[in-house]
Enzyme design. Structure first.
Site, PDB file in Angstrom:
ATOM      1  N   ASP A   1      69.918   8.342  88.992  1.00  0.00           N
ATOM      2  CA  ASP A   1      70.606   7.284  87.620  1.00  0.00           C
ATOM      3  C   ASP A   1      69.453   6.516  86.625  1.00  0.00           C
ATOM      4  OD1 ASP A   1      72.421   5.408  86.995  1.00  0.00           O
ATOM      5  OD2 ASP A   1      72.720   3.872  88.634  1.00  0.00           O
TER       6      ASP A   1
ATOM      7  N   ASN B   1      80.515   4.969  86.962  1.00  0.00           N
ATOM      8  CA  ASN B   1      79.310   4.376  87.710  1.00  0.00           C
ATOM      9  C   ASN B   1      79.653   3.068  87.900  1.00  0.00           C
ATOM     10  OD1 ASN B   1      77.800   6.029  86.172  1.00  0.00           O
ATOM     11  ND2 ASN B   1      76.197   5.295  85.766  1.00  0.00           N
TER      12      ASN B   1
ATOM     13  N   HIS C   1      75.547  -3.888  83.811  1.00  0.00           N
ATOM     14  CA  HIS C   1      75.413  -3.652  85.203  1.00  0.00           C
ATOM     15  C   HIS C   1      75.933  -5.320  85.294  1.00  0.00           C
ATOM     16  CE1 HIS C   1      72.234  -0.868  83.826  1.00  0.00           C
ATOM     17  NE2 HIS C   1      74.049   0.140  84.417  1.00  0.00           N
TER      18      HIS C   1
ATOM     19  N   SER D   1      82.415  -1.372  87.852  1.00  0.00           N
ATOM     20  CA  SER D   1      83.198  -1.938  88.721  1.00  0.00           C
ATOM     21  C   SER D   1      84.306  -3.177  87.753  1.00  0.00           C
ATOM     22  CB  SER D   1      81.787  -3.260  89.834  1.00  0.00           C
ATOM     23  OG  SER D   1      80.902  -1.998  90.260  1.00  0.00           O
TER      24      SER D   1
END
Length: 359
Positions: free
Chosen positions: A83, A275, A198, A235
């Site tokens: 990644d 991801n 992120h 997420s």
């Protein structure tokens, strides 16, 4: 069967209209959680490791943990993916260590924090593609910088992420550039910038179109209907996990992730790899906090690591179901890197794009 190239899984996902969660791993418990969920749901697996994970676990430990998963679940096709490779050397060292897929993130320079020029990105990505395809490994590229459309800021993870603020245009992948990029680099998958970032603190409110640009995915997919798209920072940051963490001594403020239904829209528009890291971290943290608070006299790590596997397994199983991944592992004929090297040489996997102006 050994590890398989990621292109194998993404092609099958495209042919059958589903997406595949790519879970970041650092240790044995995370890998066990993912594999137990995959076995339960009959799902193909992408295990991905950042540079930080490789440093934390150690190259040999991480490789053998993933090989143990392959030996334990030979019926499940498994990809070992690097990644956010920050430079070609990182990708090459990953391949040398058994990774069957690498991401060359040329959206940032080698320091992993300075936004790169478009030509730099094209050149380093094409270089990695040439080497990786020669041995059958898959390559993911990235176009546009991952960051918040709300604030213009990025969220560095494992030392990877731009510093300061960027203007709106740099935080969204340009469809015309996407066509040119895929044509010139021949990547197997393209990560696109749409406002995700992120970490747990993605949005201050439930995201709508102006801060989560799913429409940009749809636009790129119209231009590149045969290219596998990737959503990073995806997420969902479940509220129940946040509540559990805070109930047992945590202090995570109100925050919002990417709703599953928005990811499902992306899957309908060519997203094949999604991801996920934060959701798994939250599950583990919730389990550990709960276990230690309920029995503060306990000092056996297995006491809190066992429930952490269970909590993370549930998250992974849910994503396999929600993304349509479940039920597909047994349908995939496993092929080797050597098989794919031959396919690249024959031109069977070439990215053929139409260079038209506009949408």
């Amino acid at each position: 069967m050994a590890l398989v190239p990621m292109r194998l899984l993404l092609d099958h996902a495209a042919e059958n209209g589903y997406g595949i969660p790519a879970f970041n791993v650092n240790n044995m418990e995370q890998i066990q959680s993912i594999m137990q969920a995959a076995n339960e749901t009959d799902s193909p697996v992408i295990l991905q490791a950042s540079r930080g994970a490789r440093k934390y676990a150690g190259e040999n430990f991480l490789r053998h943990l993933i090989l143990a998963a392959v030996e334990t679940y030979p019926h499940i096709p498994i990809v070992m993916h690097q990644d956010h490779g920050n430079e070609p050397a990182t990708c090459y060292s990953a391949i040398k260590n058994g990774f069957t897929s690498v991401m060359m993130d040329g959206s940032l320079e080698a320091d992993a924090k300075t936004p790169a020029s478009y030509e730099y990105n094209v050149n380093v990505t094409a270089e990695v593609v040439k080497v990786a395809h020669a041995i059958g490994a898959s390559v993911e590229g990235e176009l546009g910088c991952l960051g918040s459309l709300e604030t213009g800021k990025g969220e560095a993870e494992d030392g990877h992420g731009f510093e300061g603020e960027l203007d709106h245009s740099m935080l969204l992948t340009d469809p015309d550039e996407a066509v040119d990029f895929v044509d010139r680099t021949q990547v197997d998958a393209l990560a696109v910038a749409i406002g995700t970032s992120h970490g747990a603190y993605k949005f201050t409110r439930k995201p709508t179109g102006e801060i989560l640009a799913i429409s940009r995915i749809e636009e790129i997919h119209r231009r590149l209907p045969n290219t596998h798209l990737v959503m990073h920072g995806s997420s969902s940051v479940p509220e129940d996990l946040l509540a559990l963490i805070n109930e047992y001594g945590g202090a995570i403020p109100e925050t919002y992730g990417v709703p599953v239904e928005e990811i499902q829209k992306g899957i309908k528009s060519g997203v094949r790899k999604i991801n996920i890291d934060t959701d798994c971290r939250l599950a583990i943290t919730a389990a550990v906090r709960e276990a230690l608070m309920k029995k503060p006299s306990e000092f056996d790590p297995r006491y809190f690591l066992k429930p952490s596997i269970q909590y993370m397994q549930k998250v992974c199983a849910d994503r396999y179901q929600q993304f349509g991944t479940a039920g597909n592992a047994s349908k995939i004929k496993q092929l080797s890197l050597e098989d794919y090297a031959a396919k690249y040489v024959k031109g069977e996997l070439a990215q053929v794009v139409k260079r038209t102006v506009g949408v």
